[in-house]
Write a protein that holds these residues in place. Structure first.
Motif, PDB file in Angstrom:
ATOM      1  N   UNK A   1       0.840  -1.195   0.000  1.00 59.35           N
ATOM      2  CA  UNK A   1       0.000   0.000   0.000  1.00 59.35           C
ATOM      3  C   UNK A   1       0.877   1.248   0.000  1.00 59.35           C
ATOM      4  N   UNK A   2       0.492   2.221  -0.807  1.00 59.51           N
ATOM      5  CA  UNK A   2       1.212   3.482  -0.875  1.00 59.51           C
ATOM      6  C   UNK A   2       0.349   4.602  -0.301  1.00 59.51           C
ATOM      7  N   UNK A   3       0.995   5.657   0.170  1.00 63.62           N
ATOM      8  CA  UNK A   3       0.236   6.825   0.601  1.00 63.62           C
ATOM      9  C   UNK A   3      -0.414   7.471  -0.621  1.00 63.62           C
ATOM     10  N   UNK A   4      -1.357   8.358  -0.375  1.00 65.01           N
ATOM     11  CA  UNK A   4      -2.034   9.027  -1.483  1.00 65.01           C
ATOM     12  C   UNK A   4      -1.041   9.792  -2.349  1.00 65.01           C
ATOM     13  N   UNK A   5      -0.082  10.444  -1.709  1.00 64.55           N
ATOM     14  CA  UNK A   5       0.905  11.212  -2.469  1.00 64.55           C
ATOM     15  C   UNK A   5       1.808  10.278  -3.271  1.00 64.55           C
ATOM     16  N   UNK A   6       2.244   9.188  -2.662  1.00 64.70           N
ATOM     17  CA  UNK A   6       3.087   8.237  -3.377  1.00 64.70           C
ATOM     18  C   UNK A   6       2.345   7.651  -4.582  1.00 64.70           C
ATOM     19  N   UNK A   7       1.070   7.328  -4.398  1.00 65.28           N
ATOM     20  CA  UNK A   7       0.272   6.804  -5.508  1.00 65.28           C
ATOM     21  C   UNK A   7       0.147   7.849  -6.616  1.00 65.28           C
ATOM     22  N   UNK A   8      -0.028   9.109  -6.220  1.00 64.29           N
ATOM     23  CA  UNK A   8      -0.137  10.180  -7.210  1.00 64.29           C
ATOM     24  C   UNK A   8       1.171  10.350  -7.974  1.00 64.29           C
ATOM     25  N   UNK A   9       2.303  10.165  -7.286  1.00 55.97           N
ATOM     26  CA  UNK A   9       3.605  10.251  -7.947  1.00 55.97           C
ATOM     27  C   UNK A   9       3.742   9.127  -8.982  1.00 55.97           C
TER      28      UNK A   9
ATOM     29  N   UNK B   1       7.197  -4.750  -5.829  1.00 55.67           N
ATOM     30  CA  UNK B   1       8.196  -4.114  -4.962  1.00 55.67           C
ATOM     31  C   UNK B   1       8.395  -5.009  -3.745  1.00 55.67           C
ATOM     32  N   UNK B   2       9.643  -5.334  -3.443  1.00 52.78           N
ATOM     33  CA  UNK B   2       9.951  -6.233  -2.332  1.00 52.78           C
ATOM     34  C   UNK B   2       9.608  -5.582  -0.986  1.00 52.78           C
TER      35      UNK B   2
ATOM     36  N   UNK C   1      13.470   1.880  -0.012  1.00 51.76           N
ATOM     37  CA  UNK C   1      14.169   2.755  -0.948  1.00 51.76           C
ATOM     38  C   UNK C   1      13.210   3.316  -2.002  1.00 51.76           C
ATOM     39  N   UNK C   2      12.295   2.464  -2.461  1.00 44.40           N
ATOM     40  CA  UNK C   2      11.383   2.891  -3.522  1.00 44.40           C
ATOM     41  C   UNK C   2      10.442   3.988  -3.020  1.00 44.40           C
ATOM     42  N   UNK C   3       9.846   3.769  -1.857  1.00 45.61           N
ATOM     43  CA  UNK C   3       8.927   4.780  -1.337  1.00 45.61           C
ATOM     44  C   UNK C   3       9.667   6.059  -0.949  1.00 45.61           C
ATOM     45  N   UNK C   4      10.923   5.922  -0.502  1.00 48.15           N
ATOM     46  CA  UNK C   4      11.721   7.120  -0.203  1.00 48.15           C
ATOM     47  C   UNK C   4      11.945   7.928  -1.479  1.00 48.15           C
ATOM     48  N   UNK C   5      12.167   7.218  -2.592  1.00 46.70           N
ATOM     49  CA  UNK C   5      12.334   7.909  -3.862  1.00 46.70           C
ATOM     50  C   UNK C   5      11.059   8.609  -4.295  1.00 46.70           C
ATOM     51  N   UNK C   6       9.923   7.944  -4.096  1.00 48.61           N
ATOM     52  CA  UNK C   6       8.647   8.581  -4.420  1.00 48.61           C
ATOM     53  C   UNK C   6       8.436   9.821  -3.561  1.00 48.61           C
ATOM     54  N   UNK C   7       8.819   9.731  -2.284  1.00 47.95           N
ATOM     55  CA  UNK C   7       8.663  10.875  -1.381  1.00 47.95           C
ATOM     56  C   UNK C   7       9.566  12.037  -1.806  1.00 47.95           C
ATOM     57  N   UNK C   8      10.747  11.729  -2.337  1.00 48.02           N
ATOM     58  CA  UNK C   8      11.647  12.796  -2.803  1.00 48.02           C
ATOM     59  C   UNK C   8      11.010  13.566  -3.957  1.00 48.02           C
ATOM     60  N   UNK C   9      10.350  12.842  -4.855  1.00 48.88           N
ATOM     61  CA  UNK C   9       9.661  13.526  -5.950  1.00 48.88           C
ATOM     62  C   UNK C   9       8.466  14.313  -5.409  1.00 48.88           C
ATOM     63  N   UNK C  10       7.653  13.658  -4.608  1.00 48.90           N
ATOM     64  CA  UNK C  10       6.620  14.314  -3.830  1.00 48.90           C
ATOM     65  C   UNK C  10       5.551  15.062  -4.622  1.00 48.90           C
ATOM     66  N   UNK C  11       4.806  15.886  -3.888  1.00 47.62           N
ATOM     67  CA  UNK C  11       3.679  16.618  -4.465  1.00 47.62           C
ATOM     68  C   UNK C  11       4.119  17.602  -5.526  1.00 47.62           C
ATOM     69  N   UNK C  12       5.338  18.125  -5.397  1.00 42.96           N
ATOM     70  CA  UNK C  12       5.845  19.074  -6.391  1.00 42.96           C
ATOM     71  C   UNK C  12       5.909  18.420  -7.768  1.00 42.96           C
TER      72      UNK C  12
ATOM     73  N   UNK D   1      15.853   4.505  -9.002  1.00 45.13           N
ATOM     74  CA  UNK D   1      14.419   4.764  -9.087  1.00 45.13           C
ATOM     75  C   UNK D   1      13.975   4.928 -10.535  1.00 45.13           C
ATOM     76  N   UNK D   2      14.843   5.489 -11.378  1.00 47.18           N
ATOM     77  CA  UNK D   2      14.469   5.687 -12.781  1.00 47.18           C
ATOM     78  C   UNK D   2      14.213   4.351 -13.468  1.00 47.18           C
ATOM     79  N   UNK D   3      15.151   3.435 -13.367  1.00 46.23           N
ATOM     80  CA  UNK D   3      14.989   2.142 -14.032  1.00 46.23           C
ATOM     81  C   UNK D   3      13.815   1.364 -13.456  1.00 46.23           C
ATOM     82  N   UNK D   4      13.624   1.477 -12.139  1.00 44.31           N
ATOM     83  CA  UNK D   4      12.520   0.761 -11.510  1.00 44.31           C
ATOM     84  C   UNK D   4      11.171   1.298 -11.981  1.00 44.31           C
ATOM     85  N   UNK D   5      11.033   2.623 -11.999  1.00 44.55           N
ATOM     86  CA  UNK D   5       9.785   3.227 -12.468  1.00 44.55           C
ATOM     87  C   UNK D   5       9.546   2.901 -13.938  1.00 44.55           C
ATOM     88  N   UNK D   6      10.583   3.026 -14.745  1.00 41.88           N
ATOM     89  CA  UNK D   6      10.429   2.762 -16.177  1.00 41.88           C
ATOM     90  C   UNK D   6       9.982   1.318 -16.420  1.00 41.88           C
TER      91      UNK D   6
END
Length: 213
Positions: free
Chosen positions: A43-51, A82-83, A99-110, A133-138
């Motif tokens: 489960x991801x936070x609303x912001x992480x899901x939006x990212x 995601x492990x 690590x993955x969710x931390x990367x999503x948080x770095x991108x964040x609402x901005x 994070x780039x390769x994982x997201x891609x």
């Protein structure tokens, strides 16, 4: 599957007993990943899901003739691959929860609120920095997007070379396009074929051979 000592079933599936998360890594260290990913996605936070959705629409830009990536519930798909925290990561795309969710948080609402150009620049910066994070997201976006039946239909509809495309072959193969076996040829193969039992195989003496120029 061995669930001895009151252990819970493995989240990814493997043939051996799991271990306490964080100690031996459990089912994320041995065996094949579970077909379809985690039975219960992270489960991801609303912001992480939006990212994730914003990244999906950046990596696969929306087009009127194609399904929009953020409309295909890729958040759930990502959550299956995601492990989870406490398990050692061994399966592609090698994304671990912390690590993955931390990367999503770095991108964040901005990132979510940014323009298409801003989001494209942010993704490009991840790639240039060789951020995992780039390769994982891609990978997750591509695999999730092109696994959707509506995208398969769009490929068939929009691409001349995709008229007979029937989606990914695994795990069951191209069932709609595989030609049936020729029973007559199979019978001939069974009649004419032969093999040696293992006990009948003899070693060939190569000691007398020599190399020639």
């Amino acid at each position: 599957m061995d669930n001895a000592l009151g252990e819970k079933p493995a989240p990814f599936g493997a043939p051996e007993t799991t271990a306490t998360p964080g100690e031996a890594g459990g089912y994320f260290e041995t065996g094949r990943p579970r077909l379809g990913g985690l039975q219960n996605p992270l489960r991801f936070t609303d912001t992480q899901a939006a990212v994730i959705n914003a990244a999906a629409d950046t990596i696969v830009p929306p087009h009127p003739d194609w399904p929009t990536a953020s409309d295909l519930d890729l958040v759930t798909f990502v959550g299956r691959y995601v492990t989870p925290s406490g398990y050692r990561n061994k399966h592609f795309p090698f994304a671990t929860q912390d690590e993955f969710t931390a990367g999503l948080d770095r991108l964040g609402q901005a990132f979510v609120d940014g323009s298409v150009a801003d989001r494209t620049s942010a993704i490009a910066a991840l790639e240039k920095a060789e951020d995992p994070l780039f390769e994982q997201l891609r990978a997750l976006v591509y695999y999730g997007y092109y696994s959707r039946p509506v995208v398969t239909q769009a490929i068939q509809r929009n691409l001349p070379a995709g008229r007979d495309y029937h989606g990914p072959p695994l795990p069951y193969g191209y069932l709609q396009t595989t030609e049936p076996w020729d029973e007559e040829l199979l019978t001939q193969a069974q009649e004419n074929g032969s093999y040696l039992e293992t006990d009948e195989v003899t070693r060939v003496d190569l000691s007398q051979l020599s190399w020639t120029k």
